[in-house]
Design a protein around this motif. Structure first.
Motif, PDB file in Angstrom:
ATOM      1  N   THR A   1      30.169  42.418  47.653  1.00 16.50           N
ATOM      2  CA  THR A   1      31.404  42.867  48.028  1.00 16.50           C
ATOM      3  C   THR A   1      31.623  44.103  47.382  1.00 16.50           C
ATOM      4  O   THR A   1      31.598  44.017  46.163  1.00 16.50           O
TER       5      THR A   1
ATOM      6  N   ARG B   1      30.237  42.961  40.150  1.00 15.28           N
ATOM      7  CA  ARG B   1      31.467  43.619  41.126  1.00 15.28           C
ATOM      8  C   ARG B   1      31.365  45.114  41.393  1.00 15.28           C
ATOM      9  O   ARG B   1      30.739  45.770  40.321  1.00 15.28           O
TER      10      ARG B   1
ATOM     11  N   PRO C   1      38.878  49.309  40.847  1.00 13.47           N
ATOM     12  CA  PRO C   1      39.065  48.616  42.163  1.00 13.47           C
ATOM     13  C   PRO C   1      39.880  49.735  43.082  1.00 13.47           C
ATOM     14  O   PRO C   1      40.556  50.541  42.351  1.00 13.47           O
TER      15      PRO C   1
ATOM     16  N   THR D   1      38.694  45.269  49.965  1.00  9.47           N
ATOM     17  CA  THR D   1      37.184  45.295  49.779  1.00  9.47           C
ATOM     18  C   THR D   1      36.492  45.294  51.129  1.00  9.47           C
ATOM     19  O   THR D   1      37.067  44.804  52.138  1.00  9.47           O
TER      20      THR D   1
ATOM     21  N   ALA E   1      34.607  47.546  46.586  1.00  8.82           N
ATOM     22  CA  ALA E   1      36.015  48.063  46.743  1.00  8.82           C
ATOM     23  C   ALA E   1      35.691  48.919  48.112  1.00  8.82           C
ATOM     24  O   ALA E   1      35.145  49.786  48.232  1.00  8.82           O
TER      25      ALA E   1
END
Length: 504
Positions: free
Chosen positions: A55, A24, A35, A41, A57
């Motif tokens: 993916t 992430r 985030p 995103t 933020a």
């Protein structure tokens, strides 16, 4: 570094790259990965396969505000207290870490941007060089002593000297065409000067900035010195440009967006550096070495699929050599092998996306409707990925859009000319709103240097094109930008000059 198979078009990538893509990816703000406040995103895709990569933020104005506040806090706090040699040591450490992870960064640039492996490898190596170059430049930041003003020395002795101090908190807005390289050519001198930064990468290519942020933390930079906020230009980029605590914006991208940044910066009159569009002239004279020009002019246009601001896409070919030059240029397109950049046999990658490929081919269609002749290329390949082959157009008039607009793709427009009057040739070359790069191809040193002195561009090469390096200043005339990057000038862009007079 061990390698294992991955589904990227049947090619393998390193375990480190595969691990990175599986994670992430947040925003780096004040030393923490987090985030976005909205939870938004954005996705990164491989332009050669159209497959999903990662993916990340996606930040907006509120995230930018947090990042700028963190950068301001770091600038007035721990970063300002570091000695010059300590800053230099951090940059050297970062260079060594990037050198260690060069394979992963090379693969991330290939996957995120689509560039061929040989270009990706060169850009990563150049980034290592840039961090080393500006690390050494830190110890050469120095002022001067000069004569004190007469009214102070009328009845006393005095000393006048200058100090070079960092501009402050800087916003770095980075394009998608050479992501890690363009970030580094801004970041390295900004940090060398003692600035803190907020980076806004291009939303199309966020991955290498995130990876570099991790190395910055590993190198030991204080929290908040470098902040990275991915997000759309119209929200994150606009918020960065207008923020009252940002002292300078450095932007690379289109002239249209550059104008918006200038307007946004007016609020607090922040300093602005702009490296903008180009439509670089390539002048091939009657006495040119056509064997050299055949390959050199081709690379001037088609390097990085024409997705570079200094691309020589506006070709002036003298009538006496026009046909032979065109034949050589067409033949040289056989040198290019289109395919995924992970395969070292391929040296010509895809365009960044489908919409961009459509815009590029739209320029070709309009040129053909206006009377240009298609020599080769001109249509998207019928395969996955955004592949547009090298395209050559002749019978191009100087008033055609294809000869005046920046296309940012592999489209060469050739105009035949007959005069040998250097003033007239220079006037044709200068008939553009841009002035970033250019080249002259001739065996005559006299002709070459006379034309170079008359062409209004920030960089003009003789019998080569786009001759840039870490130590050579680069920037544009006219609507190609403000200021210079690379070299000593690149460091000066992040420094203020303070004059000090002391009555003794």
């Amino acid at each position: 570094m061990s390698r294992e198979a991955t589904p990227f078009d049947g090619h393998s990538v390193s375990a480190a790259t595969r691990s990175f893509l599986s994670e992430r990816h947040g925003l780096l703000i004040g030393g923490q990965w987090r985030p976005s406040l909205s939870g938004a995103t954005l996705d990164s895709h491989d332009p050669a396969t159209e497959l999903h990569l990662a993916t990340v933020a996606s930040g907006g104005a509120a995230d930018i505000d947090m990042a700028v506040t963190a950068a301001h806090r770091a600038f007035t706090g721990p970063w300002s207290r570091l000695k010059a040699r300590e800053r230099a040591g951090l940059l050297v450490r970062l260079a060594r870490l990037l050198e260690r992870d060069a394979e992963m960064f090379t693969e991330l640039e290939i996957l995120d941007n689509g560039m061929p492996r040989f270009i990706a490898g060169l850009t990563v190596s150049n980034c290592v060089e840039m961090f080393d170059y500006y690390a050494s430049a830190i110890l050469r930041i120095e002022g001067v002593t000069t004569t004190p003003p007469p009214h102070v020395t009328a009845d006393a002795e005095a000393l006048t000297y200058t100090l070079r101090e960092p501009v402050g908190v800087v916003g770095l807005i980075v394009p998608w065409n050479v992501p890690v390289s363009t970030l580094t050519l801004k970041l390295a001198p900004a940090l060398a000067a003692g600035c803190t930064v907020v980076v806004k990468p291009a939303e199309e290519t966020p991955l290498s900035a995130i990876a570099l942020g991790r190395l910055i933390q590993e190198a030991g930079f204080p929290d908040g010195v470098v902040n990275i906020v991915n997000g759309p230009g119209e929200s994150a980029g606009a918020a960065l440009s207008t923020h009252a605590l940002i002292d300078k914006i450095s932007f690379t991208g289109s002239t249209e967006v550059g104008r918006k940044i200038v307007q946004a910066a007016a609020g607090n009159l922040k300093k602005v550096s702009l490296e903008l569009g180009g439509k670089s002239p390539v002048v091939v004279m009657p006495d040119a070495d056509l064997e050299l020009a055949g390959s050199g002019v081709s690379m001037a246009t088609f390097f990085l699929q024409g997705q570079n601001c200094m691309a020589g896409t506006r070709i002036f070919a003298h009538a006496s050599i026009h046909d032979e030059l065109v034949a050589r240029l067409e033949a040289f397109t056989g040198f290019f092998t289109l395919g995924h950049g992970l395969d070292p046999a391929n040296n010509f990658g895809p365009l960044i996306g489908g919409a961009h490929a459509g815009r590029v081919l739209g320029h070709v269609d309009r040129a053909l409707n206006d009377g240009a002749t298609l020599v080769t290329g001109g249509a998207k390949l019928d395969r996955p990925g955004h592949f547009v082959p090298p395209t050559i157009l002749t019978d191009v008039r100087t008033d055609m859009a294809v000869f005046r607009d920046e296309i940012f793709g592999p489209v060469m427009a050739i105009h035949r000319f007959e005069t040998e009057d250097l003033e007239q040739i220079a006037a044709m070359a200068n008939d553009s709103v841009y002035g970033l790069s250019g080249s002259v191809w001739t065996r005559s040193l006299s002709t070459a240097h006379k034309l170079v002195s008359r062409i209004r561009s920030g960089q003009v090469s003789i019998n080569c094109h786009g001759a840039i390096a870490t130590n050579i200043p680069f920037g544009g005339y006219k609507q190609s930008g403000w200021g210079r990057e690379f070299g000593r000038e690149g460091l000066d862009a992040y420094l203020e000059t303070k004059a000090v007079t002391a009555r003794l």
